[in-house]
Scaffold this motif. Structure first.
Motif, PDB file in Angstrom:
ATOM      1  N   ALA A 150       0.806  -1.225   0.000  1.00 47.37           N
ATOM      2  CA  ALA A 150       0.000   0.000   0.000  1.00 47.37           C
ATOM      3  C   ALA A 150       0.839   1.275   0.000  1.00 47.37           C
ATOM      4  N   TYR A 151       2.043   1.218   0.561  1.00 47.85           N
ATOM      5  CA  TYR A 151       2.877   2.423   0.670  1.00 47.85           C
ATOM      6  C   TYR A 151       3.988   2.450  -0.379  1.00 47.85           C
ATOM      7  N   ARG A 152       3.889   1.564  -1.359  1.00 46.19           N
ATOM      8  CA  ARG A 152       4.805   1.584  -2.502  1.00 46.19           C
ATOM      9  C   ARG A 152       4.137   2.327  -3.654  1.00 46.19           C
ATOM     10  N   ASP A 153       4.945   2.843  -4.581  1.00 50.47           N
ATOM     11  CA  ASP A 153       4.328   3.522  -5.715  1.00 50.47           C
ATOM     12  C   ASP A 153       3.704   2.490  -6.659  1.00 50.47           C
ATOM     13  N   GLU A 154       2.818   2.972  -7.509  1.00 52.80           N
ATOM     14  CA  GLU A 154       2.042   2.066  -8.362  1.00 52.80           C
ATOM     15  C   GLU A 154       2.931   1.240  -9.283  1.00 52.80           C
ATOM     16  N   ALA A 155       4.019   1.847  -9.773  1.00 55.91           N
ATOM     17  CA  ALA A 155       4.917   1.117 -10.671  1.00 55.91           C
ATOM     18  C   ALA A 155       5.525  -0.086  -9.958  1.00 55.91           C
ATOM     19  N   PHE A 156       5.892   0.092  -8.692  1.00 59.21           N
ATOM     20  CA  PHE A 156       6.458  -1.012  -7.913  1.00 59.21           C
ATOM     21  C   PHE A 156       5.431  -2.126  -7.757  1.00 59.21           C
ATOM     22  N   VAL A 157       4.189  -1.752  -7.450  1.00 61.39           N
ATOM     23  CA  VAL A 157       3.126  -2.732  -7.255  1.00 61.39           C
ATOM     24  C   VAL A 157       2.897  -3.531  -8.528  1.00 61.39           C
ATOM     25  N   ARG A 158       2.790  -2.824  -9.643  1.00 65.18           N
ATOM     26  CA  ARG A 158       2.543  -3.515 -10.916  1.00 65.18           C
ATOM     27  C   ARG A 158       3.703  -4.442 -11.273  1.00 65.18           C
ATOM     28  N   ASP A 159       4.923  -3.999 -10.987  1.00 63.26           N
ATOM     29  CA  ASP A 159       6.081  -4.841 -11.296  1.00 63.26           C
ATOM     30  C   ASP A 159       6.104  -6.084 -10.409  1.00 63.26           C
ATOM     31  N   ALA A 160       5.752  -5.908  -9.124  1.00 63.18           N
ATOM     32  CA  ALA A 160       5.745  -7.043  -8.193  1.00 63.18           C
ATOM     33  C   ALA A 160       4.709  -8.088  -8.579  1.00 63.18           C
ATOM     34  N   LEU A 161       3.638  -7.638  -9.228  1.00 67.24           N
ATOM     35  CA  LEU A 161       2.535  -8.543  -9.539  1.00 67.24           C
ATOM     36  C   LEU A 161       2.464  -8.937 -11.007  1.00 67.24           C
ATOM     37  N   LYS A 162       3.436  -8.494 -11.799  1.00 64.30           N
ATOM     38  CA  LYS A 162       3.334  -8.691 -13.251  1.00 64.30           C
ATOM     39  C   LYS A 162       3.288 -10.155 -13.668  1.00 64.30           C
ATOM     40  N   ASP A 163       3.939 -11.024 -12.911  1.00 60.50           N
ATOM     41  CA  ASP A 163       3.953 -12.448 -13.269  1.00 60.50           C
ATOM     42  C   ASP A 163       3.068 -13.284 -12.350  1.00 60.50           C
ATOM     43  N   VAL A 164       2.282 -12.603 -11.519  1.00 61.70           N
ATOM     44  CA  VAL A 164       1.443 -13.304 -10.552  1.00 61.70           C
ATOM     45  C   VAL A 164       0.094 -13.665 -11.180  1.00 61.70           C
ATOM     46  N   GLU A 165      -0.317 -14.900 -11.000  1.00 62.75           N
ATOM     47  CA  GLU A 165      -1.650 -15.318 -11.428  1.00 62.75           C
ATOM     48  C   GLU A 165      -2.617 -15.084 -10.276  1.00 62.75           C
ATOM     49  N   PHE A 166      -3.616 -14.247 -10.508  1.00 64.24           N
ATOM     50  CA  PHE A 166      -4.605 -13.958  -9.479  1.00 64.24           C
ATOM     51  C   PHE A 166      -5.593 -15.135  -9.420  1.00 64.24           C
ATOM     52  N   ILE A 167      -5.427 -15.967  -8.412  1.00 66.11           N
ATOM     53  CA  ILE A 167      -6.270 -17.151  -8.260  1.00 66.11           C
ATOM     54  C   ILE A 167      -7.412 -16.844  -7.292  1.00 66.11           C
ATOM     55  N   ALA A 168      -8.621 -17.182  -7.680  1.00 71.38           N
ATOM     56  CA  ALA A 168      -9.791 -16.954  -6.822  1.00 71.38           C
ATOM     57  C   ALA A 168      -9.855 -18.059  -5.766  1.00 71.38           C
ATOM     58  N   LEU A 184      -5.678  -0.821  -2.372  1.00 69.04           N
ATOM     59  CA  LEU A 184      -4.520  -0.288  -1.649  1.00 69.04           C
ATOM     60  C   LEU A 184      -4.740   1.153  -1.212  1.00 69.04           C
ATOM     61  N   ALA A 185      -5.491   1.925  -1.998  1.00 70.98           N
ATOM     62  CA  ALA A 185      -5.798   3.305  -1.605  1.00 70.98           C
ATOM     63  C   ALA A 185      -6.629   3.316  -0.322  1.00 70.98           C
ATOM     64  N   LYS A 186      -7.561   2.383  -0.199  1.00 73.85           N
ATOM     65  CA  LYS A 186      -8.374   2.274   1.013  1.00 73.85           C
ATOM     66  C   LYS A 186      -7.512   1.853   2.204  1.00 73.85           C
ATOM     67  N   VAL A 187      -6.547   0.973   1.926  1.00 77.15           N
ATOM     68  CA  VAL A 187      -5.629   0.522   2.985  1.00 77.15           C
ATOM     69  C   VAL A 187      -4.849   1.708   3.539  1.00 77.15           C
ATOM     70  N   ARG A 188      -4.366   2.577   2.658  1.00 75.67           N
ATOM     71  CA  ARG A 188      -3.612   3.762   3.109  1.00 75.67           C
ATOM     72  C   ARG A 188      -4.512   4.698   3.919  1.00 75.67           C
ATOM     73  N   ASP A 189      -5.770   4.855   3.502  1.00 75.53           N
ATOM     74  CA  ASP A 189      -6.690   5.729   4.223  1.00 75.53           C
ATOM     75  C   ASP A 189      -6.919   5.262   5.647  1.00 75.53           C
ATOM     76  N   GLU A 190      -7.103   3.969   5.801  1.00 76.37           N
ATOM     77  CA  GLU A 190      -7.440   3.424   7.117  1.00 76.37           C
ATOM     78  C   GLU A 190      -6.220   2.895   7.868  1.00 76.37           C
ATOM     79  N   VAL A 191      -5.069   2.812   7.172  1.00 77.08           N
ATOM     80  CA  VAL A 191      -3.822   2.264   7.732  1.00 77.08           C
ATOM     81  C   VAL A 191      -4.076   0.848   8.260  1.00 77.08           C
ATOM     82  N   VAL A 192      -4.818   0.075   7.505  1.00 74.22           N
ATOM     83  CA  VAL A 192      -5.053  -1.323   7.849  1.00 74.22           C
ATOM     84  C   VAL A 192      -5.431  -2.078   6.581  1.00 74.22           C
TER      85      VAL A 192
END
Length: 269
Positions: A150-168, A184-192
């Motif tokens: 949540a406290y990383r920039d968007e580019a970092f987040v996208r790079d960290a997840l670029k090869d991740v398969e989102f499994i339900a 993640l924006a909601k996480v930053r707002d509530e700090v949780v």
């Protein structure tokens, strides 16, 4: 029980550490001297040094052609020491919260494209979350994963997840990176960060960030509940306890400006 089976050492690994030790004992050293110290051929030492140089652990002086250690080993050691210090400091806080709530406490860190549990305190109840230190879980479906990103920039987040398969894993799992970034924006707002039965049906989790002295989120501190023991009316109380513990822990690590929530669950529910 039988005697513990002895594992044969790998000679090439021993040679690498022998070379590293020689480099650590002398700021600049040549191939001939290393070969003599370790009773190895110069050609073998040369091959190892060139490989270590390519990996960034060794540098070679242009004028003398001697070798020296880089700071990469220091960086690795610093990370290890950071986690040792973190776990030592977190243990007391986690045990206090486990005693107050009776529930499982976890400390997790970022491990490439996943979280890894580095410390835990078990629930006092028989019905509990299954977990172990060293276990990895996804970033996108865990409370700890959410606060780690949540406290990383968007580019970092996208790079960290670029090869991740989102499994339900359940019907509640976030399965889209755009939706996750909104979360993640909601996480930053509530700090949780909250896992609302997203990783496992019947399990809820609340997590808050722990910051190092540079203001970087180094870990997530979480409490986990089976849904049958989770009381929504006490959610803000649990979050407050987590914030107090994580703020104190961050303060001990040198970060003195722990973020304050700009909204609470009651305001967004």
């Amino acid at each position: 029980m039988g005697a513990t089976k002895q594992v044969e050492p790998v000679s090439s690994v021993l040679k690498v550490f022998g070379i590293l030790q020689a480099l650590a004992e002398q700021r600049e050293i040549g191939i001939t001297e290393i070969a003599q110290r370790l009773m190895m051929s110069k050609s073998t030492v040369y091959r190892f040094l060139q490989t270590m140089k390519m990996a960034g652990y060794v540098s070679q002086e242009d004028d003398t052609e001697k070798y020296t250690l880089t700071l990469k080993l220091f960086e690795l050691g610093s990370k290890a020491l950071e986690h040792v210090e973190l776990i030592s400091l977190a243990d007391k806080k986690m045990r206090e919260l486990a005693t107050k709530t009776g529930e499982a406490m976890h400390l997790g860190a970022l491990d490439e494209d996943a979280i890894i549990y580095i410390h835990k305190i078990d629930s006092r109840y028989n019905l509990r979350m299954y977990s172990r230190v060293g276990r990895r879980n996804p970033l996108y479906s865990t409370g700890i994963g959410k606060v780690l990103l949540a406290y990383r920039d968007e580019a970092f987040v996208r790079d960290a997840l670029k090869d991740v398969e989102f499994i339900a894993h359940t019907n509640n799992t976030i399965t889209d990176v755009e939706q996750f970034i909104e979360e993640l924006a909601k996480v930053r707002d509530e700090v949780v960060g909250e896992d609302r039965e997203e990783q496992e049906e019947g399990l809820r989790c609340l997590a808050v960030p722990v910051f190092d002295r540079f203001g970087v989120v180094i870990a997530g501190l979480s409490i986990s509940f089976p849904t049958i023991r989770f009381e929504q009316s006490r959610r803000d109380e649990y979050v407050s306890m987590l914030h107090q513990a994580a703020s104190s822990l961050s303060d001990s690590l040198g970060f003195h400006d722990y973020p304050q929530p700009v909204r609470t669950s009651s305001e967004v529910s």
